[in-house]
Design a protein around this motif. Sequence first.
Motif, PDB file in Angstrom:
ATOM      1  N   GLU A 114       0.825  -1.217   0.000  1.00  0.00           N
ATOM      2  CA  GLU A 114       0.000   0.000   0.000  1.00  0.00           C
ATOM      3  C   GLU A 114       0.856   1.261   0.000  1.00  0.00           C
ATOM      4  O   GLU A 114       0.449   2.300  -0.520  1.00  0.00           O
ATOM      5  N   GLU A 115       2.040   1.164   0.589  1.00  0.00           N
ATOM      6  CA  GLU A 115       2.926   2.332   0.650  1.00  0.00           C
ATOM      7  C   GLU A 115       3.455   2.711  -0.731  1.00  0.00           C
ATOM      8  O   GLU A 115       3.886   3.837  -0.941  1.00  0.00           O
ATOM      9  N   TYR A 116       3.407   1.772  -1.671  1.00  0.00           N
ATOM     10  CA  TYR A 116       3.942   2.024  -3.006  1.00  0.00           C
ATOM     11  C   TYR A 116       2.851   2.225  -4.052  1.00  0.00           C
ATOM     12  O   TYR A 116       3.161   2.476  -5.218  1.00  0.00           O
ATOM     13  N   ALA A 117       1.578   2.130  -3.665  1.00  0.00           N
ATOM     14  CA  ALA A 117       0.473   2.321  -4.608  1.00  0.00           C
ATOM     15  C   ALA A 117       0.559   3.715  -5.222  1.00  0.00           C
ATOM     16  O   ALA A 117       0.670   4.714  -4.522  1.00  0.00           O
ATOM     17  N   GLY A 118       0.559   3.764  -6.554  1.00  0.00           N
ATOM     18  CA  GLY A 118       0.607   5.042  -7.269  1.00  0.00           C
ATOM     19  C   GLY A 118       1.999   5.649  -7.378  1.00  0.00           C
ATOM     20  O   GLY A 118       2.157   6.699  -7.995  1.00  0.00           O
ATOM     21  N   SER A 119       3.004   4.994  -6.799  1.00  0.00           N
ATOM     22  CA  SER A 119       4.372   5.543  -6.866  1.00  0.00           C
ATOM     23  C   SER A 119       5.050   5.140  -8.176  1.00  0.00           C
ATOM     24  O   SER A 119       4.496   4.375  -8.974  1.00  0.00           O
ATOM     25  N   PHE A 120       6.229   5.616  -8.370  1.00  0.00           N
ATOM     26  CA  PHE A 120       7.012   5.253  -9.542  1.00  0.00           C
ATOM     27  C   PHE A 120       7.146   3.735  -9.677  1.00  0.00           C
ATOM     28  O   PHE A 120       7.084   3.185 -10.769  1.00  0.00           O
ATOM     29  N   PHE A 121       7.320   3.033  -8.559  1.00  0.00           N
ATOM     30  CA  PHE A 121       7.552   1.587  -8.584  1.00  0.00           C
ATOM     31  C   PHE A 121       6.296   0.777  -8.886  1.00  0.00           C
ATOM     32  O   PHE A 121       6.394  -0.350  -9.348  1.00  0.00           O
ATOM     33  N   ASP A 122       5.121   1.336  -8.619  1.00  0.00           N
ATOM     34  CA  ASP A 122       3.864   0.607  -8.793  1.00  0.00           C
ATOM     35  C   ASP A 122       3.650   0.253 -10.265  1.00  0.00           C
ATOM     36  O   ASP A 122       3.332   1.107 -11.090  1.00  0.00           O
ATOM     37  N   VAL A 128       3.532   8.195 -10.146  1.00  0.00           N
ATOM     38  CA  VAL A 128       3.863   9.590  -9.826  1.00  0.00           C
ATOM     39  C   VAL A 128       5.296   9.849 -10.260  1.00  0.00           C
ATOM     40  O   VAL A 128       6.195   9.059  -9.993  1.00  0.00           O
ATOM     41  N   MET A 129       5.511  10.934 -10.948  1.00  0.00           N
ATOM     42  CA  MET A 129       6.808  11.279 -11.537  1.00  0.00           C
ATOM     43  C   MET A 129       7.214  10.213 -12.559  1.00  0.00           C
ATOM     44  O   MET A 129       8.204   9.513 -12.386  1.00  0.00           O
ATOM     45  N   PRO A 130       6.427  10.045 -13.654  1.00  0.00           N
ATOM     46  CA  PRO A 130       6.788   9.043 -14.655  1.00  0.00           C
ATOM     47  C   PRO A 130       8.180   9.360 -15.227  1.00  0.00           C
ATOM     48  O   PRO A 130       8.498  10.516 -15.491  1.00  0.00           O
ATOM     49  N   ARG A 131       8.983   8.326 -15.339  1.00  0.00           N
ATOM     50  CA  ARG A 131      10.333   8.510 -15.877  1.00  0.00           C
ATOM     51  C   ARG A 131      10.926   7.165 -16.252  1.00  0.00           C
ATOM     52  O   ARG A 131      10.334   6.127 -16.010  1.00  0.00           O
ATOM     53  N   GLU A 132      12.111   7.241 -16.806  1.00  0.00           N
ATOM     54  CA  GLU A 132      12.815   6.041 -17.248  1.00  0.00           C
ATOM     55  C   GLU A 132      14.275   6.141 -16.825  1.00  0.00           C
ATOM     56  O   GLU A 132      14.888   7.197 -16.931  1.00  0.00           O
ATOM     57  N   THR A 164      19.417   0.946  -7.730  1.00  0.00           N
ATOM     58  CA  THR A 164      18.686   1.681  -6.699  1.00  0.00           C
ATOM     59  C   THR A 164      18.148   2.981  -7.301  1.00  0.00           C
ATOM     60  O   THR A 164      18.898   3.709  -7.970  1.00  0.00           O
ATOM     61  N   VAL A 165      16.867   3.255  -7.048  1.00  0.00           N
ATOM     62  CA  VAL A 165      16.203   4.430  -7.622  1.00  0.00           C
ATOM     63  C   VAL A 165      15.364   5.091  -6.546  1.00  0.00           C
ATOM     64  O   VAL A 165      14.742   4.412  -5.718  1.00  0.00           O
ATOM     65  N   PHE A 166      15.320   6.414  -6.566  1.00  0.00           N
ATOM     66  CA  PHE A 166      14.398   7.135  -5.690  1.00  0.00           C
ATOM     67  C   PHE A 166      13.014   7.117  -6.308  1.00  0.00           C
ATOM     68  O   PHE A 166      12.867   7.302  -7.506  1.00  0.00           O
TER      69      PHE A 166
END
Length: 170
Positions: free
Chosen positions: A81-89, A143-147, A167-169
């Motif tokens: 749940e902590e990662y829902a909607g984040s870059f990693f999700d 959030v913050m889409p990137r590659e 490792t990625v922020f």
Amino acid sequence: MAAVEAHDASRIPADPAQAKPRASRGRSRTRRAALAAATVLPLAVGVAVVGSTVSGAEGPATLRVVVSDAGSTSRDTCLGEEYAGSFFDGAEIALLDADGAVVEADTLDGAPAPSPYGCRWTTEFADVPDAAQYTLRLRGEGVMPREHTWAYTPEQLDDNDWRLWVTVFA
């Protein structure tokens, strides 16, 4: 204070001619060392040959990739749940060949695993074909889409035993 070692004077021959010459004992040790080397050396060479055959590029390799959240610590719970909607999700991790074609891809799903270095996801790409170079691509649409991309030669992957940790922020 230095310790003094006691010697049994009765074991020391009174006549130096009765003492065993040191050279003969040394030759015996030399013979034993040579015999041991002759026995062990073929075994060591055999192990080295077998080891190089097993670890060589006999067939397609398996690449193990760990992706970790640089903003997490070993004390984090790493709940999904902590990662829902984040870059990693749902981020896609892909391995590309030298021409930029996707060799294999996977998605970061669910909760990451805790580790001493923070929250992490692990994936494996099996049967990686030979290529002059590989690119690891991590693309997130949250959030913050990137590659993010990292380039590796086969030699670099060999040096790392075909294991990568990126490792990625978030």
